[in-house]
Design a protein around this motif. Structure first.
Motif, PDB file in Angstrom:
ATOM      1  N   ILE A 549      -0.753 -59.220 -29.806  1.00 11.45           N
ATOM      2  CA  ILE A 549      -0.740 -58.222 -28.553  1.00 11.45           C
ATOM      3  C   ILE A 549      -1.488 -58.962 -27.353  1.00 11.45           C
ATOM      4  O   ILE A 549      -2.606 -59.469 -27.609  1.00 11.45           O
ATOM      5  N   LEU A 550      -0.818 -59.016 -26.281  1.00 12.47           N
ATOM      6  CA  LEU A 550      -1.550 -59.232 -24.900  1.00 12.47           C
ATOM      7  C   LEU A 550      -1.988 -58.065 -24.173  1.00 12.47           C
ATOM      8  O   LEU A 550      -1.004 -57.232 -23.888  1.00 12.47           O
ATOM      9  N   LEU A 551      -3.239 -57.626 -24.299  1.00 10.55           N
ATOM     10  CA  LEU A 551      -3.664 -56.739 -23.439  1.00 10.55           C
ATOM     11  C   LEU A 551      -4.304 -56.865 -22.257  1.00 10.55           C
ATOM     12  O   LEU A 551      -5.144 -57.908 -21.912  1.00 10.55           O
ATOM     13  N   VAL A 552      -3.686 -56.346 -20.890  1.00  4.16           N
ATOM     14  CA  VAL A 552      -4.130 -56.448 -19.528  1.00  4.16           C
ATOM     15  C   VAL A 552      -4.469 -55.238 -19.049  1.00  4.16           C
ATOM     16  O   VAL A 552      -3.822 -54.366 -18.762  1.00  4.16           O
ATOM     17  N   GLU A 553      -5.814 -54.974 -18.608  1.00  8.19           N
ATOM     18  CA  GLU A 553      -6.564 -53.983 -18.201  1.00  8.19           C
ATOM     19  C   GLU A 553      -7.775 -54.216 -17.382  1.00  8.19           C
ATOM     20  O   GLU A 553      -8.529 -55.278 -17.837  1.00  8.19           O
ATOM     21  N   ASP A 554      -7.770 -53.672 -16.116  1.00  9.42           N
ATOM     22  CA  ASP A 554      -8.613 -54.236 -15.229  1.00  9.42           C
ATOM     23  C   ASP A 554     -10.000 -53.611 -15.270  1.00  9.42           C
ATOM     24  O   ASP A 554     -10.985 -54.119 -14.624  1.00  9.42           O
ATOM     25  N   GLU A 555     -10.150 -52.601 -16.013  1.00  7.52           N
ATOM     26  CA  GLU A 555     -11.476 -51.901 -16.326  1.00  7.52           C
ATOM     27  C   GLU A 555     -12.100 -52.608 -17.507  1.00  7.52           C
ATOM     28  O   GLU A 555     -11.479 -52.398 -18.836  1.00  7.52           O
ATOM     29  N   PRO A 556     -13.321 -53.532 -17.469  1.00  9.49           N
ATOM     30  CA  PRO A 556     -13.639 -54.310 -18.666  1.00  9.49           C
ATOM     31  C   PRO A 556     -13.898 -53.291 -19.936  1.00  9.49           C
ATOM     32  O   PRO A 556     -13.725 -53.663 -21.054  1.00  9.49           O
ATOM     33  N   ASP A 557     -14.605 -52.055 -19.467  1.00  7.50           N
ATOM     34  CA  ASP A 557     -15.131 -51.303 -20.704  1.00  7.50           C
ATOM     35  C   ASP A 557     -13.736 -50.798 -21.470  1.00  7.50           C
ATOM     36  O   ASP A 557     -13.799 -50.588 -22.820  1.00  7.50           O
ATOM     37  N   VAL A 558     -12.686 -50.237 -20.641  1.00  6.48           N
ATOM     38  CA  VAL A 558     -11.568 -50.002 -21.423  1.00  6.48           C
ATOM     39  C   VAL A 558     -11.026 -51.123 -22.152  1.00  6.48           C
ATOM     40  O   VAL A 558     -10.336 -50.880 -23.230  1.00  6.48           O
ATOM     41  N   ALA A 559     -10.905 -52.280 -21.513  1.00  8.32           N
ATOM     42  CA  ALA A 559     -10.284 -53.372 -22.223  1.00  8.32           C
ATOM     43  C   ALA A 559     -10.929 -53.808 -23.426  1.00  8.32           C
ATOM     44  O   ALA A 559     -10.373 -53.869 -24.530  1.00  8.32           O
ATOM     45  N   THR A 560     -12.268 -53.775 -23.303  1.00 13.66           N
ATOM     46  CA  THR A 560     -12.959 -54.143 -24.558  1.00 13.66           C
ATOM     47  C   THR A 560     -12.763 -53.014 -25.666  1.00 13.66           C
ATOM     48  O   THR A 560     -12.644 -53.340 -26.979  1.00 13.66           O
ATOM     49  N   SER A 561     -12.976 -51.676 -25.233  1.00  9.99           N
ATOM     50  CA  SER A 561     -12.833 -50.541 -26.348  1.00  9.99           C
ATOM     51  C   SER A 561     -11.528 -50.475 -27.002  1.00  9.99           C
ATOM     52  O   SER A 561     -11.387 -50.406 -28.261  1.00  9.99           O
ATOM     53  N   VAL A 562     -10.363 -50.844 -26.151  1.00 10.97           N
ATOM     54  CA  VAL A 562      -8.940 -50.859 -26.633  1.00 10.97           C
ATOM     55  C   VAL A 562      -8.697 -51.887 -27.624  1.00 10.97           C
ATOM     56  O   VAL A 562      -8.167 -51.905 -28.681  1.00 10.97           O
ATOM     57  N   SER A 580      -3.411 -61.860 -13.501  1.00 10.46           N
ATOM     58  CA  SER A 580      -3.267 -63.443 -13.200  1.00 10.46           C
ATOM     59  C   SER A 580      -3.529 -64.097 -14.588  1.00 10.46           C
ATOM     60  O   SER A 580      -3.224 -64.835 -14.971  1.00 10.46           O
ATOM     61  N   GLY A 581      -4.893 -63.472 -15.259  1.00 13.81           N
ATOM     62  CA  GLY A 581      -5.403 -63.834 -16.178  1.00 13.81           C
ATOM     63  C   GLY A 581      -4.429 -63.503 -17.525  1.00 13.81           C
ATOM     64  O   GLY A 581      -4.305 -64.501 -18.492  1.00 13.81           O
ATOM     65  N   TRP A 586      -0.292 -65.668 -21.296  1.00 13.66           N
ATOM     66  CA  TRP A 586       0.653 -65.997 -21.767  1.00 13.66           C
ATOM     67  C   TRP A 586       1.513 -67.275 -21.940  1.00 13.66           C
ATOM     68  O   TRP A 586       2.038 -67.878 -22.683  1.00 13.66           O
ATOM     69  N   ARG A 587       1.146 -68.241 -20.883  1.00 13.14           N
ATOM     70  CA  ARG A 587       1.601 -69.329 -20.614  1.00 13.14           C
ATOM     71  C   ARG A 587       1.089 -70.350 -21.654  1.00 13.14           C
ATOM     72  O   ARG A 587       1.688 -71.127 -22.106  1.00 13.14           O
ATOM     73  N   GLN A 588      -0.254 -70.195 -22.079  1.00 14.93           N
ATOM     74  CA  GLN A 588      -1.377 -70.987 -22.711  1.00 14.93           C
ATOM     75  C   GLN A 588      -0.617 -70.623 -24.085  1.00 14.93           C
ATOM     76  O   GLN A 588      -0.451 -71.810 -24.865  1.00 14.93           O
ATOM     77  N   ALA A 589      -0.503 -69.590 -24.639  1.00 17.90           N
ATOM     78  CA  ALA A 589      -0.494 -69.105 -26.108  1.00 17.90           C
ATOM     79  C   ALA A 589       0.883 -68.856 -26.405  1.00 17.90           C
ATOM     80  O   ALA A 589       1.542 -69.569 -27.181  1.00 17.90           O
ATOM     81  N   GLY A 590       1.328 -68.043 -25.803  1.00 17.77           N
ATOM     82  CA  GLY A 590       2.900 -67.651 -26.194  1.00 17.77           C
ATOM     83  C   GLY A 590       3.007 -66.912 -27.419  1.00 17.77           C
ATOM     84  O   GLY A 590       2.039 -66.666 -28.190  1.00 17.77           O
ATOM     85  N   PRO A 602      -5.316 -54.325  -9.162  1.00 20.31           N
ATOM     86  CA  PRO A 602      -5.372 -54.988  -8.107  1.00 20.31           C
ATOM     87  C   PRO A 602      -4.381 -55.970  -7.628  1.00 20.31           C
ATOM     88  O   PRO A 602      -3.805 -55.814  -6.376  1.00 20.31           O
ATOM     89  N   GLU A 603      -4.165 -56.724  -8.604  1.00 18.02           N
ATOM     90  CA  GLU A 603      -2.989 -57.732  -8.156  1.00 18.02           C
ATOM     91  C   GLU A 603      -1.557 -57.521  -8.118  1.00 18.02           C
ATOM     92  O   GLU A 603      -0.832 -57.584  -7.355  1.00 18.02           O
ATOM     93  N   MET A 604      -1.443 -56.583  -9.143  1.00 16.90           N
ATOM     94  CA  MET A 604       0.129 -56.086  -9.281  1.00 16.90           C
ATOM     95  C   MET A 604       0.376 -55.010 -10.254  1.00 16.90           C
ATOM     96  O   MET A 604      -0.809 -54.849 -10.841  1.00 16.90           O
TER      97      MET A 604
END
Length: 664
Positions: A549-562, A580-581, A586-590, A602-604
């Protein structure tokens, strides 16, 4: 004898001179008479020409009737009025009556005979009918002339052609009627006040909604002005009468039926020797415009409140997500009472934020076709069991389809809130609850007042005869946490939730209330269009197999907890706090089998991130998290995509992962 002869000769000579003198005088007199006659003739001709021109201009013909000879003479203008030729046609009573309209002929003859018999002439109006069918409207007046012995010998008079005047008058009346109708339709009146006599005239009763005829003086108008505006209005009027500034102003008045109204007054002043003598002006009823502006301001105010509320709920949901994710890890539901209390409180808080998001129109919803009338009937069947015997329910059956596009849960919440509030408003004195559901067309003006789109709507009406509300309370009923109920009997979120749910479904509300009379709520929801509904996609939870799973969440605490929660379920998780991260990972690991992304970053957005990654792998499953809200139609339109509103428990997260990664 000689003397006599001389005398005769002298006399004869004198007579001859006298005859010569007389002849000379006769010649001079003849010449003078000719010149005088010619001069008089020229004067008479000039006067006759002027008279004829005056008759032509004024459309006034003259007639003379010699009763002894029965001779009748007409002027040239009278020939024209009667449609005759003065060089060909005779002037007599037979020719005259031949031109009188058949329906008026007996009446004109009777008036003429009566005048001759009584010696008193009367004016008579009648119609002239020409051979080509042209009808002229005329008025005939006459005078009777008597000789020295009192015998009636002549009658003279005039016939006035009134056709053009009547046509002009009719046109003016028609124009005035049109102007009056337009003025009445747009709520415009006028007034004229004579400063010298204190006389007030005009059509102020029209804009005040009073029945005509109603006589208003200045004091009567002042009594109609609301006390809050009266002092200002009197001061403004006195300033005008004193020669001060003359400019438009607005007043709040009490119209017929104790209805509140707003008038816009545009005065002008006439002066004499520098002093005002007449004040006149136009008064426009702007009540509807003021009401629409107030509604628009209220809508804008609620929109701002909604944005603030959604922002608070978004941040709060992120905190609750962290709490719920971590309580699951430390023993929630496993007999630890303290952790269970924390989890229960977090769930209650989550329910509160969902209601706040519903108010702000950011709640996650699944709209579908719903029969509003049927939903209303089902709601009454449930709520009706809680009504006391002194409350009567009257439901008007729907006569046509009432299909709307809305989340069924939201519609149920709307109806429950409105009917329960109506019940509570009649709890003490009892009353009647009237409900109905019908289809209406909302025009552009009405729609604009609520920020809606014109078109066909289903109107749901909930009316009670309860205690009602004041105007001050009515202006705040949709605000979060505002309530008119006693402490402990209301959270102040019921109507706020209704407002948000209706607006989220592209609808609007109208409310009328009066203290001691009751309250009427009208909910307007757009008629459902089948093409606007997205297909509901459900998937079975078939497996809890480990996933990359690739998890993208801009709130660090939420990202860590999930991430910790997912790893606890056996999944391999790469957590990133920026889109962007996530793209770089995605590009590095796939080889990722699932993308879990926050919706608002913020970015998209999460949808935009999904589109970027699916350019490489179109079949990539996606789970979109949201603590604020998202574009529901776009999420449900994505293949192999699911939405999960924050906050959520570990079990809800596991089920969502299983559904979205299911092959069916």
């Amino acid at each position: 004898m000689a003397g006599d002869d001389e005398s005769r000769e002298r006399l004869e000579h004198e007579n001859q001179q006298l005859r010569q003198r007389v002849s000379e005088l006769e010649r001079q007199l003849g010449r003078f008479d000719g010149e005088r006659t010619a001069e008089l003739g020229a004067g008479l001709s000039e006067r006759l020409a002027l008279w004829q021109e005056a008759e032509r201009i004024s459309h006034l013909g003259t007639w003379l009737w010699n009763l002894s000879t029965n001779e009748v003479r007409w002027s040239d203008e009278l020939y024209r009025i009667l449609g005759y030729d003065p060089d060909v046609d005779p002037s007599n009573s037979e020719a005259f009556f031949a031109r009188v309209h058949p329906d008026d002929r007996d009446r004109v003859a009777q008036v003429s005979r009566a005048g001759v018999e009584s010696g008193i002439s009367e004016q008579v109006d009648f119609r002239i009918l020409w051979p080509d069918g042209t009808i002229r409207h005329v008025s005939m007046s006459g005078a009777l002339l008597f000789d020295a012995g009192g015998t009636l010998v002549r009658a003279v008079g005039t016939i006035h052609d009134l056709t053009d005047e009547r046509a002009t008058a009719a046109e003016l009346r028609a124009r005035k009627q049109v102007l009056d109708e337009v003025a009445r339709a747009v709520g415009v009146g006028w007034f004229r006040y004579d400063v010298r006599t204190s006389e007030l005239t005009g059509s102020l009763e029209r804009v005040l909604g009073l029945s005509a005829p109603t006589t208003l003086d200045l004091a009567g108008v002042a009594e109609r002005v609301l006390p809050s505006d009266r002092d200002r209005a009197v001061a403004r009027w006195q300033s005008v009468l004193a020669g001060g500034e003359v400019s438009p102003f607005q007043l709040c008045v009490l119209r017929a039926g104790d209805r509140l109204g707003h008038l816009y007054v545009v005065p002008t002043v006439e002066y004499d020797a520098g002093a005002p003598v007449v004040v006149r002006g136009v008064v426009v009823d702007v009540s509807e415009r003021v009401e629409l502006e107030a509604r628009l301001r209220q809508t804008e105010k609620m929109d701002v409140l909604g944005q603030v509320t959604a922002g608070v709920a978004h941040d709060f949901n992120n905190l609750l997500t962290v709490i719920l994710c971590n309580t699951a890890r430390i023993g929630g539901g496993r007999g630890d009472e303290a952790v269970d209390y924390i989890e229960s409180a977090a769930q209650s808080a989550a329910h509160l934020t969902r209601r706040l998001l519903a108010f702000s129109r950011q709640a996650v919803v699944e709209p579908r076709e719903v029969e509003a009338a049927q939903a209303l009937e089902e709601c009454l069947a449930i709520v009706g069991r809680t009504f006391e015997d002194h409350i009567v329910i009257e439901q008007t059956p729907a006569t046509e389809q009432t299909t709307v596009c809305i989340d069924p849960g939201q519609l149920q919440q709307i109806l429950l809130n409105l009917t329960v509030n109506a019940r509570d408003a009649m709890a003490v004195g009892g009353g009647t609850l009237r409900t109905g559901c019908d289809r209406v067309t909302v025009d552009a003006t009405r729609a604009a007042a609520h920020g809606a789109t014109p078109g066909d709507f289903i109107r749901i009406r909930v009316e009670d005869t309860g205690v009602g509300m004041s105007e001050a309370h009515l202006a705040r009923i949709f605000e979060p946490f505002f309530t008119t109920k006693e402490p402990g009997k209301g959270t102040g979120l019921g109507l706020a939730t209704v407002f948000g749910a209706v607006r989220q479904s592209d609808g609007f509300l109208e409310v009328r209330s009066k203290l001691g009379v009751g309250t009427t709520f009208e909910v307007f929801l757009p008629v459902a269009i089948p093409t606007q509904l997205a297909d509901a996609r459900t998937a079975k939870a078939v497996s809890g197999d480990p996933r990359r799973i690739l998890l993208v969440e801009d709130e660090p605490d939420v990202a860590t907890s999930v991430a910790r929660m997912l790893r606890g379920f056996g999944h391999e998780v790469t957590a990133c706090t920026t889109p962007s991260g996530g793209i770089d990972a995605w590009r590095q690991a796939g080889g990722y089998e699932l993308l879990i992304t926050d919706y608002l970053m913020p970015e998209m957005t999460g949808i935009q991130l999904t589109e970027r990654l699916r350019a490489d792998r179109p079949e990539l499953p996606v789970l979109i998290l949201s603590g604020w809200g998202y574009e529901g139609d776009r999420v449900t339109a994505l293949e192999r995509a699911q939405a999960l509103p924050k906050p959520f428990t570990g079990e809800e997260l596991l089920q969502a992962v299983s559904r979205v990664t299911s092959p069916t």
